[in-house]
Enzyme design. Structure first.
Site, PDB file in Angstrom:
ATOM      1  N   VAL A   1       1.051  -1.048  -0.054  1.00  0.00           N
ATOM      2  CA  VAL A   1      -0.023   0.073  -0.040  1.00  0.00           C
ATOM      3  C   VAL A   1       0.894   1.287   0.017  1.00  0.00           C
ATOM      4  O   VAL A   1       0.587   2.251  -0.972  1.00  0.00           O
ATOM      5  CB  VAL A   1      -0.819  -0.040   1.188  1.00  0.00           C
ATOM      6  CG1 VAL A   1      -1.542   1.443   1.479  1.00  0.00           C
ATOM      7  CG2 VAL A   1      -1.889  -0.850   0.958  1.00  0.00           C
TER       8      VAL A   1
ATOM      9  N   CYS B   1      -5.501  -9.317   3.194  1.00  0.00           N
ATOM     10  CA  CYS B   1      -6.541  -8.349   3.874  1.00  0.00           C
ATOM     11  C   CYS B   1      -7.801  -9.019   4.299  1.00  0.00           C
ATOM     12  O   CYS B   1      -8.290  -8.940   5.374  1.00  0.00           O
ATOM     13  CB  CYS B   1      -6.818  -7.402   2.769  1.00  0.00           C
ATOM     14  SG  CYS B   1      -5.648  -6.350   2.493  1.00  0.00           S
TER      15      CYS B   1
ATOM     16  N   GLU C   1      -7.686   2.250   2.275  1.00  0.00           N
ATOM     17  CA  GLU C   1      -7.254   1.937   0.915  1.00  0.00           C
ATOM     18  C   GLU C   1      -7.937   0.715   0.333  1.00  0.00           C
ATOM     19  O   GLU C   1      -8.335  -0.323   1.011  1.00  0.00           O
ATOM     20  CB  GLU C   1      -5.874   1.543   0.834  1.00  0.00           C
ATOM     21  CG  GLU C   1      -5.181   1.264  -0.397  1.00  0.00           C
ATOM     22  CD  GLU C   1      -5.295   2.262  -1.505  1.00  0.00           C
ATOM     23  OE1 GLU C   1      -4.845   3.358  -1.174  1.00  0.00           O
ATOM     24  OE2 GLU C   1      -5.900   2.075  -2.284  1.00  0.00           O
TER      25      GLU C   1
ATOM     26  N   ARG D   1      -6.355  -3.435  -5.084  1.00  0.00           N
ATOM     27  CA  ARG D   1      -6.173  -4.588  -5.158  1.00  0.00           C
ATOM     28  C   ARG D   1      -4.555  -5.152  -5.701  1.00  0.00           C
ATOM     29  O   ARG D   1      -4.186  -4.453  -6.632  1.00  0.00           O
ATOM     30  CB  ARG D   1      -7.044  -5.351  -6.186  1.00  0.00           C
ATOM     31  CG  ARG D   1      -8.593  -5.228  -5.998  1.00  0.00           C
ATOM     32  CD  ARG D   1      -9.359  -5.365  -7.141  1.00  0.00           C
ATOM     33  NE  ARG D   1      -8.966  -4.619  -8.080  1.00  0.00           N
ATOM     34  CZ  ARG D   1      -9.321  -4.427  -9.619  1.00  0.00           C
ATOM     35  NH1 ARG D   1      -9.970  -5.278  -9.861  1.00  0.00           N
ATOM     36  NH2 ARG D   1      -9.027  -3.389 -10.379  1.00  0.00           N
TER      37      ARG D   1
ATOM     38  N   PHE E   1     -16.777 -10.806  -8.205  1.00  0.00           N
ATOM     39  CA  PHE E   1     -16.797 -11.997  -6.828  1.00  0.00           C
ATOM     40  C   PHE E   1     -17.609 -13.021  -6.779  1.00  0.00           C
ATOM     41  O   PHE E   1     -18.011 -13.614  -5.678  1.00  0.00           O
ATOM     42  CB  PHE E   1     -16.573 -10.823  -5.439  1.00  0.00           C
ATOM     43  CG  PHE E   1     -15.529 -10.066  -5.455  1.00  0.00           C
ATOM     44  CD1 PHE E   1     -14.408 -10.510  -4.558  1.00  0.00           C
ATOM     45  CD2 PHE E   1     -15.121  -9.039  -6.256  1.00  0.00           C
ATOM     46  CE1 PHE E   1     -13.391  -9.859  -4.414  1.00  0.00           C
ATOM     47  CE2 PHE E   1     -14.014  -8.467  -6.150  1.00  0.00           C
ATOM     48  CZ  PHE E   1     -13.018  -8.690  -5.377  1.00  0.00           C
TER      49      PHE E   1
HETATM   50  N1  NAD Z   1      -1.979  -5.447   0.699  1.00  0.00           N
HETATM   51  C1  NAD Z   1      -3.091  -4.907   0.364  1.00  0.00           C
HETATM   52  O1  NAD Z   1      -3.487  -5.399  -0.691  1.00  0.00           O
HETATM   53  C2  NAD Z   1      -3.793  -3.821   1.162  1.00  0.00           C
HETATM   54  C3  NAD Z   1      -5.173  -3.385   0.787  1.00  0.00           C
HETATM   55  C4  NAD Z   1      -5.616  -2.354   1.256  1.00  0.00           C
HETATM   56  C5  NAD Z   1      -5.184  -2.014   2.671  1.00  0.00           C
HETATM   57  N2  NAD Z   1      -4.154  -2.864   3.241  1.00  0.00           N
HETATM   58  C6  NAD Z   1      -3.856  -2.222   4.593  1.00  0.00           C
HETATM   59  O2  NAD Z   1      -2.584  -1.464   4.440  1.00  0.00           O
HETATM   60  C7  NAD Z   1      -1.767  -1.707   5.417  1.00  0.00           C
HETATM   61  C8  NAD Z   1      -0.330  -2.015   4.870  1.00  0.00           C
HETATM   62  O3  NAD Z   1      -0.524  -3.144   4.082  1.00  0.00           O
HETATM   63  P1  NAD Z   1       0.872  -3.758   3.063  1.00  0.00           P
HETATM   64  O4  NAD Z   1       0.120  -5.137   2.550  1.00  0.00           O
HETATM   65  O5  NAD Z   1       1.316  -2.562   2.458  1.00  0.00           O
HETATM   66  O6  NAD Z   1       1.597  -3.974   4.529  1.00  0.00           O
HETATM   67  P2  NAD Z   1       3.359  -4.580   4.126  1.00  0.00           P
HETATM   68  O7  NAD Z   1       3.714  -5.703   5.303  1.00  0.00           O
HETATM   69  O8  NAD Z   1       3.414  -4.939   2.740  1.00  0.00           O
HETATM   70  O9  NAD Z   1       4.193  -3.289   4.438  1.00  0.00           O
HETATM   71  C9  NAD Z   1       4.385  -2.623   5.620  1.00  0.00           C
HETATM   72  C10 NAD Z   1       5.714  -1.831   5.681  1.00  0.00           C
HETATM   73  O10 NAD Z   1       5.728  -0.953   6.689  1.00  0.00           O
HETATM   74  C11 NAD Z   1       6.932  -1.081   7.233  1.00  0.00           C
HETATM   75  N3  NAD Z   1       7.129  -0.651   8.586  1.00  0.00           N
HETATM   76  C12 NAD Z   1       6.773  -1.325   9.603  1.00  0.00           C
HETATM   77  N4  NAD Z   1       7.085  -0.737  10.762  1.00  0.00           N
HETATM   78  C13 NAD Z   1       7.433   0.318  10.546  1.00  0.00           C
HETATM   79  C14 NAD Z   1       8.071   1.463  11.237  1.00  0.00           C
HETATM   80  N5  NAD Z   1       8.000   1.495  12.357  1.00  0.00           N
HETATM   81  N6  NAD Z   1       8.583   2.569  10.391  1.00  0.00           N
HETATM   82  C15 NAD Z   1       8.561   2.494   9.259  1.00  0.00           C
HETATM   83  N7  NAD Z   1       8.086   1.468   8.416  1.00  0.00           N
HETATM   84  C16 NAD Z   1       7.698   0.468   8.997  1.00  0.00           C
HETATM   85  C17 NAD Z   1       7.561  -2.666   6.914  1.00  0.00           C
HETATM   86  O11 NAD Z   1       9.186  -2.765   6.839  1.00  0.00           O
HETATM   87  C18 NAD Z   1       6.826  -2.599   5.372  1.00  0.00           C
HETATM   88  O12 NAD Z   1       7.682  -2.320   4.493  1.00  0.00           O
HETATM   89  C19 NAD Z   1      -2.316  -2.740   6.219  1.00  0.00           C
HETATM   90  O13 NAD Z   1      -2.866  -2.310   7.291  1.00  0.00           O
HETATM   91  C20 NAD Z   1      -3.200  -3.446   5.423  1.00  0.00           C
HETATM   92  O14 NAD Z   1      -4.346  -3.924   5.900  1.00  0.00           O
HETATM   93  C21 NAD Z   1      -3.526  -3.495   2.374  1.00  0.00           C
END
Ligand code: NAD
Length: 449
Positions: A11, A279, A158, A161, A268
């Site tokens: 994200v 998610c 967010e 997908r 879906f």
């Molecule tokens: N992946 C998806 O498709 C998606 C879609 C919508 C919403 N979300 C939500 O978005 C959020 C992020 O999801 P994601 O899939 O991108 O996660 P992810 O695990 O891919 O990325 C998280 C990032 O945060 C970094 N991080 C952790 N602690 C940190 C800190 N203290 N300082 C700086 N960086 C730090 C990690 O190193 C990692 O790079 C979640 O809450 C998720 O539920 C994800």
């Protein structure tokens, strides 16, 4: 505008890259040094179609930089996005410790300049006020006087997908902004104007993207309700598929027939071996947990989870029906990731299948278009990763299509048929051309199909 995105996962990185592409000055912060070095060298740490190219062009234009220095990011941004992970705890609740660490760090580094702090991470309902409290705690640390700081918290969930994240960011169905400060909401609306006006959209003639301006809790709930609805819709069609299997109906035809009803819609409604990913499982569980916390038993959502749990074993049940004893048999998995066009293995149905096949003594091999390229095990045990689909087919007693990668439609199934010990295909996504496979001599079994 000056933007700081904290957390550069699926994200955060996509958000940072896309915001820089539409002209904002973005600094992306991550505490993972290796990741930051990789991004500084122009490489994306994740596989996402179109992302690397945009990332490189924004970095070259000076609009996008990467750092591990949170203080620098907080100083730079008028708008600070929190986009770190919120993985599930064993209880089903969200683990908000990463959000907490970032909110505290922001507080530690705030000055009197006004900032908008944005929860882009999916966070439990009520987190807007909680983040405000943590930021204030962070700002007060080490000082006896009231800190001279000025900020508001906005919830901006967010909906992208994985696999089409860049496209989704430029072509959203809506943008949700929750908060109680007109100033903060106005700044957020301005930030998104090029996207609202469809300047980077595939179809520029579409009306502007709707902005849903609401309160913090409603914005947070919109995210959970959206994912819970979609997961429930898939569990619904999977349940219909299981009944189809018993009565001799075809769920693909049924889904077409009901999906054409505009009240239902066709998306879906693909039956298969269950939903997964980073998610749906965690967000549905978190909403069930929140409901429990407030004295409500979310029976429908619990049933959606339970149907999904069973669905993840459906391929195994079909293998047992066909092959009887699985001990000593070799099963090949076509695809590993929870969906195509991503390298994300978080809570992928393949993991459950591998564990169950191992438990029953089967040998498991797999080929995945992205994961096979890297030659690493991706933290998976009990599975041999093959370099291509033909090596996968060699000696297999059955193959299971786990992920509907487009390239699987073009495989040389004739050759694969010759290589397999027993030409059985369980199509876990009702994706392959059944009549073609049957004409080649395969035994084909779909899901309710
Ligand atoms: N992946 C998806 O498709 C998606 C879609 C919508 C919403 N979300 C939500 O978005 C959020 C992020 O999801 P994601 O899939 O991108 O996660 P992810 O695990 O891919 O990325 C998280 C990032 O945060 C970094 N991080 C952790 N602690 C940190 C800190 N203290 N300082 C700086 N960086 C730090 C990690 O190193 C990692 O790079 C979640 O809450 C998720 O539920 C994800």
């Amino acid at each position: 505008m000056r933007v700081c995105v904290i957390g550069t996962g699926y994200v955060g990185l996509v958000t940072g890259v896309c915001l820089s592409h539409i002209g904002h000055e973005v600094i992306c912060i991550d505490n993972n040094e290796e990741k930051v070095k990789l991004m500084q060298s122009g490489q994306s740490p994740i596989y996402e179609p179109g992302l690397s190219e945009l990332m490189q062009s924004s970095a070259a234009s000076g609009k996008l930089t990467f750092s591990t220095d949170l203080a620098k990011g907080v100083q730079h941004g008028e708008i600070l996005f929190i986009a770190v992970g919120t993985p599930p705890l064993p209880t089903g609740e969200s683990d908000t410790r990463y959000v907490e660490a970032v909110a505290k760090g922001i507080g530690n580094n705030l000055s009197s300049d006004y900032k908008v702090i944005v929860n882009k991470s999916t966070v439990p309902i009520g987190s807007g006020d909680w983040v405000r409290m943590i930021v204030l705690d962070g700002a007060s640390e080490g000082s006896d006087s009231t800190p001279d700081i000025s900020f508001d918290v906005v919830s901006n969930p967010e909906f992208l997908r994985e696999g089409s994240a860049v496209f989704d960011t430029f072509n959203p169905d809506r943008i949700v902004l929750g908060g109680n400060s007109d100033k903060a909401l106005a700044m957020m609306s301005e930030l998104y104007q090029p996207i609202v006006k469809r300047e980077c959209a595939e179809d520029k003639s579409l009306p502007p993207v709707p902005l849903v301006l609401t309160d913090l809790s409603s914005a947070e709930m919109i995210k959970y309700a959206a994912n819970s609805f979609l997961a429930t819709k898939i569990s619904f069609i999977n349940e219909v598929a299981n009944i189809c299997d018993r009565v001799g109906a075809d769920v693909v035809q049924v889904a077409k027939g009901i999906g054409l009803d505009s009240r239902i819609g066709s998306k879906f409604l693909s039956a298969g071996i269950g939903w997964g990913g980073s998610c749906f499982p965690k967000d549905v569980s978190a909403l069930v947990h929140t409901a429990d916390d407030y004295g409500y038993n979310a029976e429908l959502l619990k049933a959606a989870v339970s149907v999904n749990r069973h669905q993840r074993s459906i391929a195994l049940e079909k293998l047992q029906t066909e092959l009887k004893i699985l001990k000593g048999k070799t099963v090949g998995l076509l695809g590993l990731t929870f969906k195509p066009d991503t390298d994300d293995m978080r809570d992928a149905p393949a993991i459950t299948l591998i564990e169950e096949l191992n438990r029953l003594g089967a040998r498991v091999k797999a080929y995945d278009p992205i994961l096979s390229q890297s030659g690493s095990s991706h933290g998976l045990s009990g599975v041999m990763i093959e370099a291509d689909a033909e090596m996968l087919a060699d000696d297999c007693d059955a193959m299971v299509l786990v992920t509907d990668w487009q390239e699987f439609l073009k495989l040389d199934f004739q050759k694969m048929h010759q290589l397999m010990t027993n030409p059985l295909i369980i199509d876990g996504r009702n994706f392959l051309d059944r009549s073609n496979l049957e004409s080649l001599g395969f035994r084909y079994i779909g899901i309710g199909h």
